[in-house]
Design a protein around this motif. Structure first.
Motif, short mmCIF file in Angstrom:
data_model
loop_
_atom_site.label_atom_id
_atom_site.label_comp_id
_atom_site.label_asym_id
_atom_site.label_seq_id
_atom_site.Cartn_x
_atom_site.Cartn_y
_atom_site.Cartn_z
N LEU A 44 6.50 3.37 9.53
CA LEU A 44 5.38 2.62 10.25
C LEU A 44 4.79 1.52 9.07
O LEU A 44 4.14 0.51 9.48
N ALA A 45 5.07 1.96 8.02
CA ALA A 45 4.42 0.97 7.00
C ALA A 45 5.08 -0.54 6.91
O ALA A 45 4.76 -1.35 7.02
N ARG A 46 6.41 -0.27 7.24
CA ARG A 46 7.12 -1.75 7.40
C ARG A 46 6.78 -2.24 8.52
O ARG A 46 6.58 -3.54 8.92
N ARG A 47 6.46 -1.51 9.84
CA ARG A 47 5.88 -2.21 11.08
C ARG A 47 4.64 -2.79 10.62
O ARG A 47 4.10 -3.87 11.53
N ASP A 48 3.89 -2.10 10.12
CA ASP A 48 2.52 -2.69 10.07
C ASP A 48 2.10 -3.43 8.62
O ASP A 48 1.13 -3.54 8.15
N MET A 49 3.17 -4.03 7.93
CA MET A 49 3.13 -4.52 6.79
C MET A 49 2.05 -5.89 7.07
O MET A 49 1.22 -5.77 5.64
N VAL A 50 1.76 -6.22 7.82
CA VAL A 50 0.66 -7.45 7.98
C VAL A 50 -0.75 -6.84 8.13
O VAL A 50 -1.58 -7.63 7.96
N ASP A 51 -0.88 -5.76 8.29
CA ASP A 51 -2.25 -5.09 8.56
C ASP A 51 -2.45 -4.29 7.13
O ASP A 51 -1.90 -3.33 7.14
N HIS A 52 -3.10 -4.78 6.14
CA HIS A 52 -3.30 -4.28 4.76
C HIS A 52 -3.76 -2.96 4.94
O HIS A 52 -3.52 -1.78 4.26
N ASP A 53 -4.98 -2.60 5.77
CA ASP A 53 -5.53 -1.20 6.15
C ASP A 53 -4.54 -0.22 6.34
O ASP A 53 -4.54 0.85 5.79
N LYS A 54 -3.67 -0.58 7.50
CA LYS A 54 -2.81 0.33 8.06
C LYS A 54 -1.58 0.73 7.04
O LYS A 54 -1.38 1.68 6.80
N LEU A 55 -1.20 -0.64 6.29
CA LEU A 55 -0.15 -0.49 5.30
C LEU A 55 -0.68 0.66 4.17
O LEU A 55 0.28 1.59 3.75
N VAL A 56 -1.75 0.64 3.74
CA VAL A 56 -2.34 1.44 2.63
C VAL A 56 -2.21 2.85 3.19
O VAL A 56 -1.99 3.79 2.36
N ARG A 57 -2.90 3.11 4.49
CA ARG A 57 -2.92 4.41 4.89
C ARG A 57 -1.41 5.02 4.97
O ARG A 57 -1.37 6.34 4.68
N HIS A 58 -0.58 4.17 5.69
CA HIS A 58 0.96 4.85 5.65
C HIS A 58 1.51 5.01 4.15
O HIS A 58 1.86 6.33 3.93
N LEU A 59 1.21 4.37 3.29
CA LEU A 59 1.52 4.74 1.86
C LEU A 59 0.77 5.67 1.20
O LEU A 59 1.53 6.40 0.60
N ASP A 60 -0.44 5.84 1.60
CA ASP A 60 -1.06 6.99 0.97
C ASP A 60 -0.73 8.30 1.68
O ASP A 60 -0.71 9.36 0.90
N LYS A 61 -0.12 8.30 2.62
CA LYS A 61 0.55 9.47 3.45
C LYS A 61 1.77 9.97 2.84
O LYS A 61 1.95 10.94 2.54
N VAL A 62 2.61 9.03 2.48
CA VAL A 62 3.83 9.10 1.64
C VAL A 62 3.27 10.03 0.17
O VAL A 62 4.04 10.87 -0.22
N THR A 63 2.44 9.33 -0.40
CA THR A 63 2.04 9.97 -1.86
C THR A 63 1.57 11.33 -1.36
O THR A 63 1.91 12.14 -2.54
N ALA A 64 0.77 11.73 -0.44
CA ALA A 64 0.03 12.81 -0.28
C ALA A 64 1.23 13.90 0.07
O ALA A 64 0.92 14.91 -0.47
N GLU A 65 2.22 13.42 0.76
CA GLU A 65 3.00 14.50 1.31
C GLU A 65 4.09 14.88 -0.07
O GLU A 65 4.40 15.94 -0.04
#
Length: 248
Positions: A44-65
């Protein structure tokens, strides 16, 4: 006499090896779950790379998991070493919410929660109980994978000093003769399953002095329920779950 002693030593060694294997499988199961969530989030992060807020949320989920998996693996290893579970007050609503966020909910699956009373607090190891709920949610979601749509419901009620938490779905259900066997290590109904999720979950609940069981959700589906004392009490303590709890 020597033969009896040698046989006893071999039996004890076999039990230790089996226990170590089960602990290893438990750790592998948690890593597999964490990697699956991380992989999905990175997609999802790759899909939403142009949307900074969505990208950060996806990466935060990886870190949290990843951090969650580290905590769960540490707790599982603690159980294997015979350490008592760490009891701290925890909001049931926060446990449910944390477990829900730990899984990827498909768009064709609805998720509902009912907690009575809503402010219910129990003493437990929050990391471990959250993982139990996440495992139950994951199983329910996978059971619904072949259907066009489905529902997963969480019902929490207080009953005479105990809390009963039920997770039900309207999937294909469980065969009546399999409601006990599915909790055994390495027993699975999934083509690519490891058969450790429910075994780990039951061990965690029993380490809290509780009980986990499964029944049919008529007319179709399954219900997984567990019952725990709301406050086990410092005087009574909590039963120490050793490796034998991971390997019934």
């Amino acid at each position: 006499m020597a033969d009896d002693s040698e046989s006893s030593d071999l039996a004890e060694r076999a039990i230790r090896l089996a226990s170590a294997g089960a602990v290893g499988a438990s750790v592998a199961h948690e890593l597999r779950n964490a990697l699956a969530v991380a992989e999905s989030s990175l997609f999802l992060a790759r899909r939403d790379m142009v949307d900074h807020d969505k990208l950060v949320r996806h990466l935060d989920k990886v870190t949290a998991e990843i951090r969650r998996a580290q905590r769960v693996i540490g707790a599982v290893l603690g159980l294997a070493r015979g350490e008592a579970v760490a009891l701290e007050p925890a909001s049931v609503a926060s446990l449910v919410d944390g477990a829900r966020r730990a899984v990827v909910l498909p768009t064709n699956v609805t998720f509902s929660v009912s907690i009575d009373p809503p402010e219910l607090v129990i003493r437990c190891d929050a990391v471990l109980l959250e993982r139990v709920l996440a495992n139950l949610y994951l199983n329910a979601i996978e059971a619904l994978a072949t259907r066009g749509r489905g529902a997963v419901a969480t019902r929490v009620a207080r009953e005479a000093g105990r809390v009963v938490i039920a997770v039900d779905d309207d999937g294909p259900g469980i065969a009546p003769d399999a409601t006990q066997a599915i909790f055994d290590p390495l027993v699975t109904t999934k083509p690519s399953g490891m058969g450790m999720g429910l075994s780990i979950s039951r061990s965690i609940i029993e380490a809290h002095g509780g009980r986990l069981w499964a029944t049919a959700n008529l007319p179709h589906g399954a219900i997984f329920q567990f019952s725990l004392a709301i406050d086990p009490g410092a005087a009574d303590g909590v039963r120490v779950a050793r490796v034998s709890a991971v390997v019934p």
